[in-house]
Design a protein around this motif. Structure first.
Motif, short mmCIF file in Angstrom:
data_model
loop_
_atom_site.label_atom_id
_atom_site.label_comp_id
_atom_site.label_asym_id
_atom_site.label_seq_id
_atom_site.Cartn_x
_atom_site.Cartn_y
_atom_site.Cartn_z
N GLN A 121 0.68 -1.17 -0.23
CA GLN A 121 -0.19 -0.02 -0.06
C GLN A 121 0.87 1.28 0.03
O GLN A 121 1.95 1.43 0.63
CB GLN A 121 -0.93 -0.10 1.11
N ASP A 122 0.66 2.29 -0.80
CA ASP A 122 1.08 3.39 -0.94
C ASP A 122 1.00 4.25 0.47
O ASP A 122 -0.34 4.02 0.89
CB ASP A 122 0.68 4.40 -2.13
N LEU A 123 1.99 4.61 1.03
CA LEU A 123 1.72 5.18 2.43
C LEU A 123 1.02 6.62 2.69
O LEU A 123 0.53 7.05 3.64
CB LEU A 123 3.21 5.42 3.16
N LEU A 157 7.34 -2.19 -6.99
CA LEU A 157 7.29 -1.48 -5.65
C LEU A 157 7.01 0.12 -6.11
O LEU A 157 6.40 0.92 -5.52
CB LEU A 157 8.60 -1.38 -5.17
N SER A 158 7.62 0.52 -7.16
CA SER A 158 7.35 1.80 -7.67
C SER A 158 5.94 1.96 -8.29
O SER A 158 5.36 3.12 -7.67
CB SER A 158 8.11 2.22 -8.89
N ARG A 159 5.05 1.35 -8.63
CA ARG A 159 3.80 1.45 -9.21
C ARG A 159 2.83 1.57 -8.05
O ARG A 159 2.23 2.57 -7.63
CB ARG A 159 3.13 0.36 -10.03
N ILE A 160 3.12 0.45 -6.74
CA ILE A 160 2.13 0.66 -5.81
C ILE A 160 2.66 1.89 -4.93
O ILE A 160 1.66 2.57 -4.26
CB ILE A 160 2.41 -0.68 -4.83
N SER A 219 0.82 4.94 -6.13
CA SER A 219 -0.46 4.91 -6.76
C SER A 219 -1.38 5.89 -5.97
O SER A 219 -2.29 5.92 -6.61
CB SER A 219 -0.88 3.51 -6.20
N ALA A 220 -1.02 6.38 -4.84
CA ALA A 220 -1.58 7.65 -4.36
C ALA A 220 -1.17 8.89 -4.67
O ALA A 220 -1.43 9.92 -3.78
CB ALA A 220 -2.08 7.25 -2.97
N ALA A 221 -0.23 9.14 -5.59
CA ALA A 221 0.36 10.39 -5.84
C ALA A 221 -0.29 11.45 -6.10
O ALA A 221 -1.30 11.29 -7.14
CB ALA A 221 1.79 10.13 -6.57
N THR A 222 -0.02 12.64 -5.53
CA THR A 222 -0.58 13.76 -5.90
C THR A 222 -0.16 14.35 -7.55
O THR A 222 1.01 14.14 -7.59
CB THR A 222 -0.40 14.86 -5.06
#
Length: 508
Positions: free
Chosen positions: A455-457, A483-486, A489-492
């Motif tokens: 999960q993206d923190l 790892l990079s995609r996950i 995944s919640a990036a602004t």
């Protein structure tokens, strides 16, 4: 454990076992705010709004208009809205001196109460005014209120002995619910006896208050928190890593947290068990007068475009609290990596620097706490990343790959890293870019018994990555692209932070 209508479950690390197959949506991050002494500090936002003109101008704008107002460049109290509940809001120099007295040598430094000119809406005596300010900050969503403290008494209090003066101030702050003292420069800045006196008085009269010290490394022995101090952002990462390494051999005294605050380096903090002192802010781009921001220049890492990594680092502390120095349990690589930056105009606040200068800083290639140095796939190239790792007191693991400042670029090289995992049940925090991450388990894993979630923190929903990993006996290898995609995944939108995620093995 929290179950909502659509069966949304938040996993709390302490003693939680859960059958993953029964859930539609899983959140690996607790709802409960962090207990870490992380904070947002106003010093750089103060400097920004006055174009970093000088220290007096920077001090002048520390007042309630800028904190709570609704004009352009006001409303600092609304910074980092998604993690305010995890942070102390720390007012920097000079919340406690008169509005129009802002020189470095002024007789009011060390007052530690809200100045009535800067905060005219606050009424009553010092305790009442401070209580009102604490209440207003907490109502805005912050965990608590803190303030910069000059390491000296005011000149007009010289007839009062040190113990009596600071005892009274601590009693006032305790009664008002004040949370954090950032004790910085001043006449007593390097006076160990004075600082230790302050910490001892705090234990008796304001036990809930965090006191942060700085200046001399040995002060960490009696510190709740010790700050690694100011850095130039062009070489901040190796400087911060080295300063942490310099502190690890010290041992905090009994009943003393001894936590390192590595300031505005959230992924270094996560990788090495440190607290975070956020200095960046959301006022992006050039300074108000149109010139380039000298503290956060839009080059290299371009830190003000990296607010998501602050969110990720702070939310990691909901899972694992930073921990203090014990003088043992750390490993520091004998091999060093050197960053260097060919300086151009307006890329640092350090006025002694000149354009064209080669600014250098080095640090150990690998550092670990409560773990051996991690095995890496590249141990020879000069542009490889710094690799940091820690096992936290609650068992949680963290690994961070930290990029490099080379020439006039920020270099992120992906390498393979192997992380020993003694307990398959613990959360694993992963920060930065990797070619692959191999988890070395103590025994063979039967994958039919587990689901692997990541999960993206910065997000609230975990993803099942079981089918995306490679399992060979007791080795679990997660590809870097997963790892990079996950982890993003919640990036602004337009944020360029490196990935940051948490991984859990959940029994089926």
């Amino acid at each position: 454990m929290k179950i909502k209508k659509i069966i949304i479950v938040t996993l709390y690390f302490a003693g939680c076992t859960l059958s993953a197959s029964a859930q539609e949506t899983i959140n690996l991050i607790p709802d409960t705010p962090s207990e870490s002494p992380d904070y947002f500090c106003t010093w750089n936002i103060q400097g920004y709004v006055v174009n970093y003109k000088d220290s007096e101008s920077t001090r002048y704008v520390m007042n309630e208009d800028y904190l709570f107002g609704n004009k352009k460049f006001h409303n600092w109290i609304n910074c980092f809205p998604s993690i305010k509940e995890d942070l102390f809001f720390v007012m920097d120099d000079s919340w406690d001196i008169p509005q129009n007295v802002n020189s470095t040598s002024n007789p009011y430094l060390g007052s530690v109460e809200p100045d009535i000119q800067r905060f005219p809406s606050l009424k009553g005596d010092a305790t009442e005014r401070l209580t009102m300010l604490v209440k207003r900050v907490k109502e805005a969503g912050w965990k608590g209120l803190g303030g910069w403290v000059c390491a000296q008494k005011p000149e007009n209090k010289q007839d009062i002995d040190e113990v009596s003066y600071w005892t009274e101030k601590l009693k006032i702050h305790h009664k008002a619910g004040f949370s954090y003292w950032k004790v910085d420069w001043g006449a007593r800045a390097r006076d160990r006896q004075w600082r230790e006196m302050l910490s001892n008085l705090k234990k008796e009269y304001a036990p809930d208050l965090w006191i942060e010290h700085a200046c001399e490394n040995n002060f960490i022995e009696f510190s709740d928190v010790f700050r690694t101090y100011d850095v130039e952002n062009i070489t901040a990462q190796p400087v911060s890593i080295q300063r942490i390494c310099d502190l690890l051999p010290y041992c905090a005294l009994e009943n003393t947290p001894g936590i390192i605050n590595c300031e505005d380096e959230p992924y270094i903090a996560a990788g090495l068990g440190c607290a975070i002192g956020i200095m960046r802010h959301p006022f992006n781009g050039n300074l108000p007068d149109g010139t380039q921001d000298i503290t956060f220049p839009p080059v290299g890492r371009d830190i003000k475009q990296r607010l998501d990594e602050v969110v990720r680092g702070v939310r990691w502390h909901r899972i694992a609290n930073p921990f203090g120095v014990t003088g043992t349990g750390f490993a520091i690589d004998s091999i060093r990596l050197e960053d260097y930056w060919i300086l151009q105009a307006n890329e640092t606040w350090n006025k002694s620097r000149k354009p064209g200068e080669r600014v250098t800083a080095s640090a150990p290639a690998r550092v670990s706490r409560n773990l051996p140095l991690l095995e890496v796939s590249d141990s020879t190239s000069t542009d490889r990343p710094f690799i940091l790792a820690s096992r936290y007191p609650n068992g949680a693991l963290a690994v961070a790959s930290i990029g490099r400042a080379l020439n006039h670029d920020y270099i992120v090289k992906k390498i393979g890293v192997k992380l020993p995992v003694s307990d398959i049940q613990v959360p694993i925090g992963v920060f930065g870019y990797f070619k692959e991450l191999t988890l070395l388990l103590q025994k063979d894993i039967h994958i039919n018994n587990y689901a692997i979630y990541a999960q993206d923190l910065a997000g609230n929903t975990a993803q099942n990555i079981t089918k995306l990993v490679k399992i060979s006996k007791n080795n679990v290898t997660i590809p870097g692209d997963v790892l990079s995609r996950i982890g993003l995944s919640a990036a602004t939108s337009n944020d360029i932070s490196d990935p940051g995620l948490v991984i859990r093995f959940l029994p089926l």
